[in-house]
Enzyme design. Structure first.
Site, PDB file in Angstrom:
ATOM      1  N   CYS A 157       0.975  -1.250   0.071  1.00 34.21           N
ATOM      2  CA  CYS A 157       0.047  -0.090  -0.095  1.00 34.21           C
ATOM      3  C   CYS A 157       0.581   1.206   0.029  1.00 34.21           C
ATOM      4  CB  CYS A 157      -1.006   0.042   1.151  1.00 34.21           C
ATOM      5  SG  CYS A 157      -2.284  -1.157   1.360  1.00 34.21           S
ATOM      6  N   ARG A 207       3.422  -0.149  -5.110  1.00 37.22           N
ATOM      7  CA  ARG A 207       3.204  -0.983  -3.592  1.00 37.22           C
ATOM      8  C   ARG A 207       1.985  -1.641  -3.583  1.00 37.22           C
ATOM      9  NH1 ARG A 207       6.855   1.717   0.111  1.00 37.22           N
ATOM     10  NH2 ARG A 207       5.636   0.766   1.831  1.00 37.22           N
ATOM     11  N   TRP A 258      -2.977  -2.703  -1.754  1.00 33.51           N
ATOM     12  CA  TRP A 258      -2.666  -3.776  -1.974  1.00 33.51           C
ATOM     13  C   TRP A 258      -3.573  -4.687  -0.810  1.00 33.51           C
ATOM     14  CZ3 TRP A 258      -0.660  -8.077   0.620  1.00 33.51           C
ATOM     15  CH2 TRP A 258      -0.442  -9.265  -0.249  1.00 33.51           C
ATOM     16  N   ASN A 267      -1.072   1.907   5.855  1.00 32.03           N
ATOM     17  CA  ASN A 267      -0.451   0.538   5.284  1.00 32.03           C
ATOM     18  C   ASN A 267       0.163  -0.419   6.578  1.00 32.03           C
ATOM     19  OD1 ASN A 267       1.593  -0.918   3.819  1.00 32.03           O
ATOM     20  ND2 ASN A 267       2.978   0.721   4.008  1.00 32.03           N
ATOM     21  N   GLY A 268      -0.010  -1.610   6.398  1.00 34.20           N
ATOM     22  CA  GLY A 268       0.233  -2.445   7.420  1.00 34.20           C
ATOM     23  C   GLY A 268      -0.919  -3.462   7.634  1.00 34.20           C
ATOM     24  N   GLU A 297      14.990 -19.256  -9.679  1.00 34.78           N
ATOM     25  CA  GLU A 297      14.613 -17.792 -10.135  1.00 34.78           C
ATOM     26  C   GLU A 297      13.839 -17.882 -11.327  1.00 34.78           C
ATOM     27  OE1 GLU A 297      14.619 -15.237  -8.770  1.00 34.78           O
ATOM     28  OE2 GLU A 297      14.798 -13.619 -10.372  1.00 34.78           O
ATOM     29  N   LYS A 356      10.317 -16.301 -11.929  1.00 34.83           N
ATOM     30  CA  LYS A 356      10.180 -15.248 -12.863  1.00 34.83           C
ATOM     31  C   LYS A 356       8.801 -15.719 -13.916  1.00 34.83           C
ATOM     32  CE  LYS A 356      11.709 -12.875 -11.915  1.00 34.83           C
ATOM     33  NZ  LYS A 356      12.473 -12.414 -10.773  1.00 34.83           N
ATOM     34  N   GLU A 373       5.419 -15.628 -11.912  1.00 35.25           N
ATOM     35  CA  GLU A 373       4.952 -14.496 -11.482  1.00 35.25           C
ATOM     36  C   GLU A 373       4.521 -13.610 -12.653  1.00 35.25           C
ATOM     37  OE1 GLU A 373       7.275 -11.789  -9.587  1.00 35.25           O
ATOM     38  OE2 GLU A 373       9.055 -12.179 -10.276  1.00 35.25           O
ATOM     39  N   HIS A 377      14.508 -38.247  -7.813  1.00 36.10           N
ATOM     40  CA  HIS A 377      14.050 -38.404  -6.754  1.00 36.10           C
ATOM     41  C   HIS A 377      12.516 -38.348  -6.571  1.00 36.10           C
ATOM     42  CE1 HIS A 377      17.731 -39.604  -4.985  1.00 36.10           C
ATOM     43  NE2 HIS A 377      18.442 -38.503  -5.805  1.00 36.10           N
ATOM     44  N   LYS A 436       5.178  -4.503  -5.502  1.00 37.76           N
ATOM     45  CA  LYS A 436       6.769  -4.453  -5.635  1.00 37.76           C
ATOM     46  C   LYS A 436       7.381  -4.662  -4.365  1.00 37.76           C
ATOM     47  CE  LYS A 436      10.376  -3.809  -7.828  1.00 37.76           C
ATOM     48  NZ  LYS A 436      11.026  -5.226  -8.541  1.00 37.76           N
TER      49      LYS A 436
END
Ligand code: M6R
Length: 607
Positions: A2, A27, A71, A97-98, A480, A484, A487, A503, A602
């Site tokens: 946020c 955010r 968010w 925010n929080g 990674e 990528k 997302e 395995h 982000k």
């Protein structure tokens, strides 16, 4: 997450507020809202642009206001859950925010005493708590301080009341709040980037502190509600406007900035003669680093994967034992760290809640803390005892690309630094630097071949599952690469150590389940080749990422993407670029919102 922005001064507040929350949209972009004194609040679902022009905002001439980009944590992204939230009388407005962790019990208590709620958010309890507290206090600031006594959790808050039209009251606990100090005008934001266009004179609130802003000035208060006289500081004005500069998306622009990032991250830090890196930000703790017996690297997402690559670098070339931990695990684990353990946080934003908590936890244990942080002046940068800035420049796209590359480069520099303090000879240091300096031209060669990567992506765009495998330095890159892809393209992808295939994961392989195999010509090349053979023997398609000129790989794999040769330790810096481009092209081909994937933000400032 946020974004919060507030303004009080001489100018029309609406355009300033909208621009402020637009800068903070990284955010969160689930919904946005604004309250300006003298006008009705305006809220809209989705991006900030949906608020512009809505609800008669263009006619609003008020000179103070607060705004928010959300968010969602509590309650779906909808109009009723959009900030600013208000009390029963609709006389005060709050952006937050929080997370208010005890919001359920507080809401129950408030509802039982007659308050009626209009949203499903945790934030709304704050508005009602202040409403109650205001009955007992003489001003809005005191009411907020009183209300917060009941609150457990994290918050960055900006609050206004209709009867105090030019005043903004703010509070911080665990979520960043920065004040911008202007002439006859004051600002508040979650992040300095939203303020810098107006003033570079800023003041960061610490946890527990509160402040009151009015056009003529500001007052800050300690957690014990004593007036504080802290001086504002000058913030680097480089954090200016960021444009796509002709690229269709920020993600592509940021991938294509890899060479500039290389220059910025290494500038003034490489000493070829001495075979060492000079890192000003850790100079003061040089002796402690010499005595370090163990390094714990913490981070989340891509930053954590960068740390995993760093482990291989530092253990092999500097001989320091390294553990890498997901920050959200480390912070709650009773890790029996000794005094000669150093905790290193890696974070692009410098605001990630879990990573920050690890630094605080490590400090509590009396351990030396370091940060590898991109955003200058961010909370992790300020909380760490010492550290190295990435200087990668602002990263806008939610997917970490250039920041990840610069994290790897800083880890190489740190390896040189720690290695030369220990067993690394001057020749070895020089050889690493020599190879490092060849990377920009090799990165350009990858860029020159990016059309071929797009073609491969287009071929696989209908596949719903992917496996990514790698070993040793490229083990973390498997994770990674998979991150990528998932997302930005919403395709299911899993990272695995190539040696783990037998395995379990091999059972999933068939003609519709492709594997991305990172197999450069390095010390584990032959092992990787065997794994590729095993996948091919089960009709699995393989996209191989290999070293230029490797014809064997081309004969085995379904598709091959080549990368120039470099030394093993540096290979992830090159190999990650095709992985990033592959994810990018998949997202574009699927027509998705590349820079703002659904459900994400982000900066992850909540747990
Ligand atoms: O700002 P940070 O580096 O602390 O962020 C950590 C992660 O949230 C971040 O790397 C995330 O995983 C990215 N979206 C990955 O592309």
């Amino acid at each position: 997450m946020c974004g919060i922005f507030g303004y009080t001064g001489k100018k029309k507040a609406v355009p300033i507020l909208l621009q402020g929350i637009k800068t903070l949209e990284y955010r969160g972009y689930d919904s946005a809202g604004i309250f300006v004194s003298g006008c009705a609040p305006v809220r809209a679902v989705g991006e900030v642009k949906n608020v512009e022009g809505a609800g008669g905002l263009t006619k609003c001439v008020g000179k103070a206001g607060i705004a928010h980009t959300r968010w969602a944590t509590h309650g779906v992204p909808s109009l009723r859950n959009t900030h600013p939230h208000t009390d029963c009388e609709e006389s005060l407005y709050i952006v937050h925010n929080g997370i208010v962790e005890n919001y359920k019990e507080l809401r129950e208590r408030l509802e039982n005493s007659g308050h009626s709620f209009k949203s499903d958010t945790d934030t709304e309890v704050l508005a009602h708590l202040v409403e109650d507290a205001f009955q007992k206090e003489t001003n809005l600031h005191r009411a907020l301080v009183r209300a917060l006594k009941d609150v457990r959790g994290t918050y960055g808050i900006a609050l206004m009341h209709k009867d105090f039209a030019r005043e903004i009251v703010v509070a911080r606990m665990g979520s960043p709040i920065v004040l911008g100090i202007g002439k006859g005008e004051q600002f508040v934001a979650s992040d300095p980037s939203a303020i810098i266009r107006h003033t570079d004179t800023m003041l960061y609130l610490e946890d527990g502190e509160t402040a009151v802003l009015s056009p003529g000035g500001y007052k800050i208060f300690s957690s014990g509600n004593k007036t504080l006289n802290r001086k504002p500081e000058k913030v680097d004005s480089d954090i200016g406007e960021i444009q796509k500069e002709g690229f269709e998306h920020f993600m592509l622009k940021e991938i294509m900035e890899a060479k500039d990032v290389f220059d910025a991250t290494t500038r003034g830090r490489l000493d070829l003669k001495e075979g060492v890196a000079h890192l000003g930000g850790i100079k003061d703790v040089e002796e402690k680093l010499q005595n370090m017996k163990r390094l714990v690297i913490v981070g989340c997402g891509s930053a954590y994967y960068a740390g995993m690559v760093g482990k291989y670098m530092i253990e092999e070339h500097a001989g320091v034992p390294v553990d890498v931990e997901i920050a959200s695990e480390y912070r709650y684990r009773a890790a029996p760290d000794q005094k000669d353990t150093v905790v290193l946080a890696i974070s692009q934003s410098g605001e990630t809640a879990d990573t920050l908590a690890c630094i605080k936890e490590a400090k509590r244990k009396g351990l030396l803390t370091l940060g590898i942080v991109n955003v200058v002046g961010s909370t992790i940068a300020r909380e760490s005892a010492a550290g190295v800035y990435n200087h990668a420049g602002p990263e806008v796209s939610v997917a970490s690309t250039k920041a990840f590359i610069s994290q790897l480069i800083v880890l190489v520099l740190l390896t040189l630094y720690l290695g030369r303090q220990r067993r690394m000879g001057i020749g070895e240091g020089r050889a690493i630097i020599d190879e490092l300096m060849k990377l920009p031209s090799k990165i350009q060669r990858i860029f020159d071949g990016r059309d071929a990567i797009e073609l491969v992506a287009n071929k696989y765009v209908l596949n719903r599952d992917f496996l990514y495998v790698g070993r040793k330095y490229n083990f973390a890159l498997a994770y990674e690469g998979a991150l990528k892809l998932k997302e930005v393209s919403y395709i299911h992808a899993e990272g695995y150590g190539a040696g783990e295939m037998k395995h379990g994961p091999l059972a999933m392989i068939d003609k519709d389940f492709p594997t991305f195999a990172i197999s450069p010509k390095d010390s584990v090349y032959e092992k990787n080749i065997s794994n590729i053979e095993e996948i091919r023997a089960r009709s699995g398609k393989v996209i191989a990422l290999g070293t230029e000129g490797d014809m064997l790989l081309a004969s085995l794999a379904t598709d091959v993407i080549y990368v120039p040769k470099t030394i093993e330790m540096l290979s992830p810096i090159l190999n990650v670029i095709p992985l990033q481009l592959f994810g990018y092209y998949m997202s574009v081909a699927r027509g998705l919102n590349v820079d703002r994937p659904r459900n994400l933000a982000k900066a992850v400032t909540v747990e």
